[in-house]
Write a protein that holds these residues in place. Structure first.
Motif, PDB file in Angstrom:
ATOM      1  N   TYR A 106       0.843  -1.195   0.000  1.00  0.00           N
ATOM      2  CA  TYR A 106       0.000   0.000   0.000  1.00  0.00           C
ATOM      3  C   TYR A 106       0.880   1.247   0.000  1.00  0.00           C
ATOM      4  CZ  TYR A 106      -3.809  -3.087   1.577  1.00  0.00           C
ATOM      5  OH  TYR A 106      -4.737  -4.084   1.691  1.00  0.00           O
ATOM      6  N   THR A 107       0.413   2.302  -0.656  1.00  0.00           N
ATOM      7  CA  THR A 107       1.168   3.559  -0.598  1.00  0.00           C
ATOM      8  C   THR A 107       0.975   4.247   0.750  1.00  0.00           C
ATOM      9  OG1 THR A 107      -0.660   4.784  -1.639  1.00  0.00           O
ATOM     10  CG2 THR A 107       1.049   3.901  -3.100  1.00  0.00           C
ATOM     11  N   ASN A 108      -0.143   3.971   1.410  1.00  0.00           N
ATOM     12  CA  ASN A 108      -0.412   4.519   2.739  1.00  0.00           C
ATOM     13  C   ASN A 108      -0.991   3.389   3.590  1.00  0.00           C
ATOM     14  OD1 ASN A 108      -0.294   7.703   2.169  1.00  0.00           O
ATOM     15  ND2 ASN A 108      -1.421   6.709   0.501  1.00  0.00           N
ATOM     16  N   ALA A 109      -0.316   3.061   4.684  1.00  0.00           N
ATOM     17  CA  ALA A 109      -0.751   1.907   5.469  1.00  0.00           C
ATOM     18  C   ALA A 109      -0.776   2.226   6.959  1.00  0.00           C
ATOM     19  CB  ALA A 109       0.164   0.710   5.206  1.00  0.00           C
ATOM     20  N   TRP A 110      -1.782   1.660   7.620  1.00  0.00           N
ATOM     21  CA  TRP A 110      -1.896   1.794   9.079  1.00  0.00           C
ATOM     22  C   TRP A 110      -1.285   0.559   9.723  1.00  0.00           C
ATOM     23  CZ3 TRP A 110      -5.196  -0.800  12.794  1.00  0.00           C
ATOM     24  CH2 TRP A 110      -5.190  -0.204  14.056  1.00  0.00           C
TER      25      TRP A 110
END
Length: 266
Positions: free
Chosen positions: A85-89
């Motif tokens: 993912y380009t942005n991950a939690w």
């Protein structure tokens, strides 16, 4: 949710009946056709709310993200497996954070703020249909109206039918009212034995409702007695009180997302 305008469209990513827990459809050709259809839509963003479970889960989600052709993606970096993912939690499944909170964390990455209202309102037509069903079953005036959902996709999550019957009969003995059995078509083989064991006004709606009608039925009840399954979450979404029987799953993570006064886990 689509009828309420929450979604513009639902694209089903099918699973094989022979592999209920499988990631993809029946054949490789169907899998590739589905991914090609996804890519043709040229989506801008992907938001994946489910965890990345193991190698197979990572391969599935990575394929979906890449096939979408999106410029940015948001998801859950479960124990280090969400690096695509380009942005991950970042998360660990060892923690007791509820699944709804985990999904909201992904929404937070996208800029969402505040405490959302995740309740749903059953379609008006479905409410009328369920009112008619309860009337024809002689349950319209029964209070409290208790729904019993004896099924679950996983056999290990099913409380015995005999115990559901004993609990329901005792509730009616103490409080009065009537019982309606809820469930999917696959639960009909459990609903009929349960119906025979009930010693109170009762009827079965198992296998007779679509998802909107199911929500409407639960919204009309004063209590749902259920296994750890989707009916539990639907009851929470329509603000119906629920008692859920849990076994191996962790209710802190996957229990009914509702205030304590409306939800109990046993």
């Amino acid at each position: 949710l689509q009828r309420e305008g929450v979604f513009d469209e639902v694209i089903v990513f099918g699973r094989s009946p022979e592999r209920p827990g499988g990631a993809f459809s029946r054949t490789r050709i169907q899998e590739l056709a589905w991914l090609a259809r996804l890519r043709s839509r040229r989506f801008d963003t992907v938001a994946a709310l489910q965890p990345v479970l193991g190698r197979a889960g990572a391969l599935r989600l990575r394929a979906i993200v890449r096939a979408s052709g999106c410029a940015q993606s948001f998801g859950r970096d479960t124990d280090g497996r969400g690096g695509f993912y380009t942005n991950a939690w970042p998360e660990s499944l060892d923690s007791d954070v509820h699944e709804v909170r985990r999904a909201l964390a992904v929404a937070g990455l996208m800029g969402a703020e505040g405490e959302p209202d995740i309740g749903i309102t059953p379609p008006a037509e479905a409410v009328k249909e369920m009112d008619a069903f309860l009337e024809s079953a002689g349950l319209a005036g029964c209070r409290p109206l208790i729904a019993v959902n004896p099924g679950s996709l996983r056999p290990s999550h099913r409380w015995p039918v005999e115990r559901f019957a004993a609990a329901a009969n005792e509730l009616v003995r103490r409080k009065g009212g009537g019982i309606v059995i809820a469930g999917a078509p696959a639960d009909e083989h459990l609903a009929q034995p349960l119906l025979r064991l009930l010693s109170t006004p009762s009827a079965s709606a198992a296998g007779r409702t679509d998802i909107g009608q199911f929500a409407a039925l639960l919204a009309r009840t004063d209590l749902l007695l259920t296994n750890d399954t989707g009916a539990m979450h639907m009851a929470a979404a329509v603000a119906a009180p629920v008692v859920a029987v849990f076994g191996s799953s962790d209710p802190r993570r996957v229990g009914p997302f509702a205030p304590p006064e409306r939800a109990r886990v046993v």
